[in-house]
Write an enzyme that holds these catalytic residues in place. Structure first.
Site, PDB file in Angstrom:
ATOM      1  N   HIS A  67      86.034  18.960  57.954  1.00 29.81           N
ATOM      2  CA  HIS A  67      85.857  19.542  56.616  1.00 29.81           C
ATOM      3  C   HIS A  67      85.595  18.415  55.596  1.00 29.81           C
ATOM      4  CE1 HIS A  67      87.099  22.373  53.259  1.00 29.81           C
ATOM      5  NE2 HIS A  67      87.268  21.193  52.678  1.00 29.81           N
ATOM      6  N   GLU A  68      86.439  17.383  55.651  1.00 29.61           N
ATOM      7  CA  GLU A  68      86.278  16.242  54.732  1.00 29.61           C
ATOM      8  C   GLU A  68      84.955  15.521  54.978  1.00 29.61           C
ATOM      9  OE1 GLU A  68      88.055  15.360  52.071  1.00 29.61           O
ATOM     10  OE2 GLU A  68      89.188  17.177  52.440  1.00 29.61           O
ATOM     11  N   HIS A  71      82.116  17.072  53.087  1.00 21.44           N
ATOM     12  CA  HIS A  71      82.005  16.587  51.705  1.00 21.44           C
ATOM     13  C   HIS A  71      81.383  15.191  51.685  1.00 21.44           C
ATOM     14  CE1 HIS A  71      84.411  19.805  50.067  1.00 21.44           C
ATOM     15  NE2 HIS A  71      85.501  19.460  50.711  1.00 21.44           N
ATOM     16  N   ASP A 171      88.359  22.806  46.376  1.00 21.75           N
ATOM     17  CA  ASP A 171      86.896  22.745  46.280  1.00 21.75           C
ATOM     18  C   ASP A 171      86.368  23.815  45.329  1.00 21.75           C
ATOM     19  OD1 ASP A 171      87.019  20.762  48.174  1.00 21.75           O
ATOM     20  OD2 ASP A 171      86.774  22.162  49.841  1.00 21.75           O
TER      21      ASP A 171
END
Ligand code: ZN
Length: 212
Positions: A67-68, A71, A171
């Site tokens: 997930h990170e 980004h 987010d």
């Protein structure tokens, strides 16, 4: 004292574990070991129960890193330097050298993380639906390995939705600010997004008070 240490490097970004993370990992393993189906493996014999619970806990944190990385990948593509991704007690944090001030970039960057989570969820739900035994349904999953895939899918949906809540530092708060910033100044957008986030937190709090 060193509070975090590097475990590897993905697309040039150092991945680090914070010591608080080492405390939470056994708690997650234990939690999956005592929970019944479909959110745990308490119905399995001792060895398999702990092996699968460990696999689930590690998968969860790998999904947080992915997930990170979602980004970070977009941030990197737009020229932002990423110092590291660190796994803390409750999730991951990307350390960026400078946060983009362009709302379009920020919007893409904020959506990339939940996007990755939803993709993982779809992938694992697909695997589950393809390989599940005919006796298993959506919530009655006897096969413990298939249950692992199902759990990874559900946890990633939750991770995606939770992160899209319109409050900082989620987010969703950034999505909201980026959306507002295209219509007004950046400072006003930040203030308005924070206000909406606060209102949202109050509504959630009231909701929590009545539905526990
Ligand atoms: Zn995120």
């Amino acid at each position: 004292m060193k509070t975090s240490f590097q475990i590897g490097r993905i697309i040039g970004i150092p991945i680090k574990l914070h010591i608080t993370f080492l405390l939470i990992l056994p708690v997650f393993v234990w939690n999956f070991a005592i929970n019944p189906s479909p959110f745990g493996f308490s119905d399995q014999d001792t060895t398999l129960r702990y092996v699968l619970s460990l696999a689930m806990a590690v998968s969860l944190f790998v999904c947080v890193i992915l997930h990170e990385l979602g980004h970070s990948y977009i941030a990197k593509k737009h020229g932002t330097k990423i110092q590291s991704i660190t796994l803390f007690l409750f999730g991951g944090v990307s350390a960026l050298e400078e946060i983009p001030r362009d709302p379009k970039t920020e919007l893409k960057m904020a959506l990339a993380g939940p996007g990755v989570s939803f993709l993982i969820s779809i992938l694992f739900m697909g695997i589950y639906l393809l390989f599940k035994s005919p006796d298993d349904s959506f919530i009655q999953i006897n096969d413990p390995y298939m249950r692992l895939f199902w759990m990874i899918s559900i946890i990633n949906i939750m991770l995606g939705i939770f992160n899209l809540l319109p409050a900082f530092p989620m987010d969703g708060g950034r999505v909201l600010r980026a959306w507002l910033a295209q219509r007004t100044t950046y400072i006003r957008a930040t203030r308005e997004a924070a206000g909406i986030g606060k209102m949202f937190a109050i509504i959630m709090g009231i909701f929590g008070l009545f539905y526990t």
